[in-house]
Scaffold this motif. Structure first.
Motif, PDB file in Angstrom:
ATOM      1  N   ALA A  99       0.825  -1.201   0.000  1.00  0.00           N
ATOM      2  CA  ALA A  99       0.000   0.000   0.000  1.00  0.00           C
ATOM      3  C   ALA A  99       0.862   1.255   0.000  1.00  0.00           C
ATOM      4  O   ALA A  99       1.960   1.283   0.582  1.00  0.00           O
ATOM      5  CB  ALA A  99      -0.915  -0.011   1.213  1.00  0.00           C
ATOM      6  N   TRP A 100       0.369   2.295  -0.653  1.00  0.00           N
ATOM      7  CA  TRP A 100       1.045   3.593  -0.581  1.00  0.00           C
ATOM      8  C   TRP A 100       1.050   4.080   0.872  1.00  0.00           C
ATOM      9  O   TRP A 100       0.161   3.711   1.651  1.00  0.00           O
ATOM     10  CB  TRP A 100       0.329   4.623  -1.448  1.00  0.00           C
ATOM     11  N   PRO A 101       2.009   4.901   1.263  1.00  0.00           N
ATOM     12  CA  PRO A 101       1.984   5.455   2.623  1.00  0.00           C
ATOM     13  C   PRO A 101       0.693   6.229   2.875  1.00  0.00           C
ATOM     14  O   PRO A 101       0.122   6.831   1.964  1.00  0.00           O
ATOM     15  CB  PRO A 101       3.200   6.391   2.639  1.00  0.00           C
ATOM     16  N   ALA A 102       0.226   6.205   4.113  1.00  0.00           N
ATOM     17  CA  ALA A 102      -0.947   6.983   4.482  1.00  0.00           C
ATOM     18  C   ALA A 102      -0.660   8.468   4.291  1.00  0.00           C
ATOM     19  O   ALA A 102       0.493   8.918   4.424  1.00  0.00           O
ATOM     20  CB  ALA A 102      -1.327   6.697   5.931  1.00  0.00           C
ATOM     21  N   MET A 103      -1.685   9.230   3.963  1.00  0.00           N
ATOM     22  CA  MET A 103      -1.494  10.668   3.798  1.00  0.00           C
ATOM     23  C   MET A 103      -1.315  11.323   5.172  1.00  0.00           C
ATOM     24  O   MET A 103      -2.190  11.189   6.039  1.00  0.00           O
ATOM     25  CB  MET A 103      -2.698  11.298   3.092  1.00  0.00           C
ATOM     26  N   PRO A 104      -0.201  11.999   5.416  1.00  0.00           N
ATOM     27  CA  PRO A 104      -0.010  12.670   6.704  1.00  0.00           C
ATOM     28  C   PRO A 104      -1.121  13.678   6.985  1.00  0.00           C
ATOM     29  O   PRO A 104      -1.585  14.371   6.076  1.00  0.00           O
ATOM     30  CB  PRO A 104       1.351  13.359   6.540  1.00  0.00           C
ATOM     31  N   ASP A 105      -1.537  13.753   8.238  1.00  0.00           N
ATOM     32  CA  ASP A 105      -2.622  14.661   8.616  1.00  0.00           C
ATOM     33  C   ASP A 105      -2.318  16.103   8.253  1.00  0.00           C
ATOM     34  O   ASP A 105      -3.218  16.860   7.861  1.00  0.00           O
ATOM     35  CB  ASP A 105      -2.893  14.561  10.118  1.00  0.00           C
ATOM     36  N   ILE A 106      -1.053  16.504   8.373  1.00  0.00           N
ATOM     37  CA  ILE A 106      -0.715  17.897   8.082  1.00  0.00           C
ATOM     38  C   ILE A 106      -0.940  18.213   6.606  1.00  0.00           C
ATOM     39  O   ILE A 106      -1.399  19.311   6.265  1.00  0.00           O
ATOM     40  CB  ILE A 106       0.740  18.221   8.507  1.00  0.00           C
ATOM     41  N   LEU A 107      -0.676  17.263   5.723  1.00  0.00           N
ATOM     42  CA  LEU A 107      -0.908  17.493   4.296  1.00  0.00           C
ATOM     43  C   LEU A 107      -2.404  17.573   4.004  1.00  0.00           C
ATOM     44  O   LEU A 107      -2.878  18.485   3.328  1.00  0.00           O
ATOM     45  CB  LEU A 107      -0.277  16.383   3.461  1.00  0.00           C
ATOM     46  N   ARG A 108      -3.150  16.618   4.525  1.00  0.00           N
ATOM     47  CA  ARG A 108      -4.594  16.605   4.290  1.00  0.00           C
ATOM     48  C   ARG A 108      -5.251  17.877   4.839  1.00  0.00           C
ATOM     49  O   ARG A 108      -6.111  18.475   4.200  1.00  0.00           O
ATOM     50  CB  ARG A 108      -5.228  15.380   4.944  1.00  0.00           C
ATOM     51  N   GLY A 109      -4.814  18.288   6.028  1.00  0.00           N
ATOM     52  CA  GLY A 109      -5.403  19.474   6.650  1.00  0.00           C
ATOM     53  C   GLY A 109      -5.219  20.730   5.825  1.00  0.00           C
ATOM     54  O   GLY A 109      -6.154  21.527   5.663  1.00  0.00           O
ATOM     55  N   PHE A 110      -4.020  20.927   5.283  1.00  0.00           N
ATOM     56  CA  PHE A 110      -3.782  22.122   4.466  1.00  0.00           C
ATOM     57  C   PHE A 110      -4.570  22.065   3.171  1.00  0.00           C
ATOM     58  O   PHE A 110      -5.061  23.087   2.698  1.00  0.00           O
ATOM     59  CB  PHE A 110      -2.289  22.295   4.188  1.00  0.00           C
ATOM     60  N   ALA A 111      -4.709  20.884   2.578  1.00  0.00           N
ATOM     61  CA  ALA A 111      -5.498  20.760   1.352  1.00  0.00           C
ATOM     62  C   ALA A 111      -6.958  21.106   1.614  1.00  0.00           C
ATOM     63  O   ALA A 111      -7.599  21.822   0.824  1.00  0.00           O
ATOM     64  CB  ALA A 111      -5.378  19.344   0.797  1.00  0.00           C
ATOM     65  N   GLU A 112      -7.501  20.629   2.712  1.00  0.00           N
ATOM     66  CA  GLU A 112      -8.896  20.922   3.047  1.00  0.00           C
ATOM     67  C   GLU A 112      -9.101  22.413   3.299  1.00  0.00           C
ATOM     68  O   GLU A 112     -10.093  23.007   2.844  1.00  0.00           O
ATOM     69  CB  GLU A 112      -9.310  20.099   4.259  1.00  0.00           C
ATOM     70  N   ARG A 113      -8.164  23.028   4.004  1.00  0.00           N
ATOM     71  CA  ARG A 113      -8.274  24.462   4.291  1.00  0.00           C
ATOM     72  C   ARG A 113      -8.152  25.289   3.018  1.00  0.00           C
ATOM     73  O   ARG A 113      -8.903  26.257   2.823  1.00  0.00           O
ATOM     74  CB  ARG A 113      -7.193  24.875   5.296  1.00  0.00           C
ATOM     75  N   ALA A 114      -7.236  24.923   2.147  1.00  0.00           N
ATOM     76  CA  ALA A 114      -7.069  25.672   0.894  1.00  0.00           C
ATOM     77  C   ALA A 114      -8.334  25.581   0.044  1.00  0.00           C
ATOM     78  O   ALA A 114      -8.785  26.576  -0.533  1.00  0.00           O
ATOM     79  CB  ALA A 114      -5.867  25.135   0.116  1.00  0.00           C
ATOM     80  N   ALA A 115      -8.914  24.383  -0.046  1.00  0.00           N
ATOM     81  CA  ALA A 115     -10.144  24.226  -0.814  1.00  0.00           C
ATOM     82  C   ALA A 115     -11.257  25.099  -0.240  1.00  0.00           C
ATOM     83  O   ALA A 115     -12.015  25.736  -0.994  1.00  0.00           O
ATOM     84  CB  ALA A 115     -10.566  22.756  -0.830  1.00  0.00           C
ATOM     85  N   LEU A 116     -11.356  25.152   1.075  1.00  0.00           N
ATOM     86  CA  LEU A 116     -12.393  25.961   1.710  1.00  0.00           C
ATOM     87  C   LEU A 116     -12.184  27.442   1.414  1.00  0.00           C
ATOM     88  O   LEU A 116     -13.136  28.166   1.093  1.00  0.00           O
ATOM     89  CB  LEU A 116     -12.385  25.707   3.216  1.00  0.00           C
ATOM     90  N   TRP A 117     -10.942  27.900   1.499  1.00  0.00           N
ATOM     91  CA  TRP A 117     -10.638  29.303   1.189  1.00  0.00           C
ATOM     92  C   TRP A 117     -10.999  29.634  -0.258  1.00  0.00           C
ATOM     93  O   TRP A 117     -11.397  30.761  -0.555  1.00  0.00           O
ATOM     94  CB  TRP A 117      -9.154  29.581   1.422  1.00  0.00           C
ATOM     95  N   ALA A 118     -10.866  28.656  -1.135  1.00  0.00           N
ATOM     96  CA  ALA A 118     -11.161  28.886  -2.550  1.00  0.00           C
ATOM     97  C   ALA A 118     -12.639  28.691  -2.874  1.00  0.00           C
ATOM     98  O   ALA A 118     -13.039  28.840  -4.034  1.00  0.00           O
ATOM     99  CB  ALA A 118     -10.315  27.952  -3.413  1.00  0.00           C
ATOM    100  N   GLY A 119     -13.445  28.349  -1.868  1.00  0.00           N
ATOM    101  CA  GLY A 119     -14.883  28.256  -2.075  1.00  0.00           C
ATOM    102  C   GLY A 119     -15.436  26.856  -2.268  1.00  0.00           C
ATOM    103  O   GLY A 119     -16.594  26.702  -2.650  1.00  0.00           O
TER     104      GLY A 119
END
Length: 224
Positions: A99-119
Motif C-alpha cells: 500500500a502507498w503510505p498513508a497521507m499525513p494529517d498535516i498534508l490533508r489538513g492544508f489541502a482541506e483548508r485551501a479548498a475551503l478558502w477557494a470556495g
C-alpha cells in the motif's frame, strides 16, 4: 459545463496590489492563494520526506513508452500511476507491491483548508501525487480526468524553487495563461475550471534554502 476561454500569454498578476492581496482569481472556478502554506513549509516538507522513505521518488513511464522527466511518488488511499498499461489510480505502489503510505494529517489538513478558502466546502482528498522537478524537468499540458467525481476540485501546493504554471482551457489548443508560482503558493481549481488543461515549466535556476535546486509539488485529488 461552461467553456473556459484561453487567455493571452503573460504574467496574470500584473498589478502589484492584486498579487499582494493573498487571493487572486485565475478564471471562474480557479484561484491562487499566495504564500498560503509558506509559514508551515518546513513541516510539510518533513512530511514529504517521511512519505519518500516508504515510497521513493521514481520516473514513471507513459503508455507510449516515454520516461517522464518529473520524479513522482504518492500517499493516500490510492496513488496515481502511469505505465505501458495506461494512466490510473491504484491502492498499491507497483515498485514495492504494498500500500502507498498513508497521507499525513498535516498534508490533508492544508489541502482541506485551501479548498475551503477557494470556495469548495466539504473537500476531503484521498490521494496526493508528489512531484519533484529538477531542471529541465517540466510537465506538458494535460487534464486531470482519472478521478471518479469531477465535482471535486484539485488542490496544488508549490514548495521550493519558483516555476511558471500554465493554465489553459478545455482544449489543448487554447492558449494557456502563464502564472508565476512562488514557494508556498497554492492553486485550487474546480467547477467550470475542473477539466482545464494545465502544465508546469521547468523550475527557475538557483537553489531554495529548503529544497535546493528542486521544486516540490503536492497535488491533492478526491480520486475514489
Amino acid at each position: 459545463m461552461s467553456r473556459i476561454k484561453g487567455a493571452a500569454a503573460g504574467d496574470l498578476f500584473g498589478p502589484a496590489s492584486e498579487a499582494a492581496a493573498g487571493i487572486a482569481a485565475i478564471c471562474r472556478g480557479a484561484t491562487v492563494l499566495r504564500r498560503f502554506v509558506e509559514p508551515d513549509a518546513a513541516a510539510l516538507l518533513a512530511a514529504v520526506a517521511g512519505v519518500e522513505r516508504l515510497a521513493p521518488f521514481r520516473h514513471m513511464v507513459t503508455p507510449g513508452g516515454f520516461r517522464m522527466s518529473v520524479a513522482m511518488t504518492n500517499c493516500g488511499e490510492v496513488g496515481w500511476v502511469t505505465d505501458r498499461q495506461g494512466y490510473r489510480y491504484q491502492a498499491t505502489d507497483p515498485e514495492a507491491a504494498q500500500a502507498w503510505p498513508a497521507m499525513p494529517d498535516i498534508l490533508r489538513g492544508f489541502a482541506e483548508r485551501a479548498a475551503l478558502w477557494a470556495g469548495f466546502e466539504g473537500y476531503t482528498p484521498d490521494s496526493c501525487l508528489i512531484n519533484r522537478y529538477e531542471r529541465p524537468a517540466r510537465l506538458s499540458l494535460h487534464q486531470d480526468r482519472n478521478e471518479r467525481d469531477m465535482r471535486q476540485p484539485i488542490v496544488s501546493v508549490s514548495l521550493g524553487q519558483p516555476a511558471v504554471f500554465l493554465f489553459g482551457g478545455e482544449t489543448r489548443s487554447d492558449r494557456p495563461r502563464r502564472i508565476p508560482l512562488q514557494h508556498g503558493d497554492v492553486v485550487v481549481w474546480g467547477g467550470p475550471a475542473r477539466l482545464a488543461f494545465h502544465g508546469v515549466d521547468a523550475p527557475a535556476a538557483g537553489a531554495h534554502p529548503l529544497t535546493g535546486a528542486s521544486r516540490i509539488n503536492l497535488t491533492f485529488r478526491k480520486a475514489l
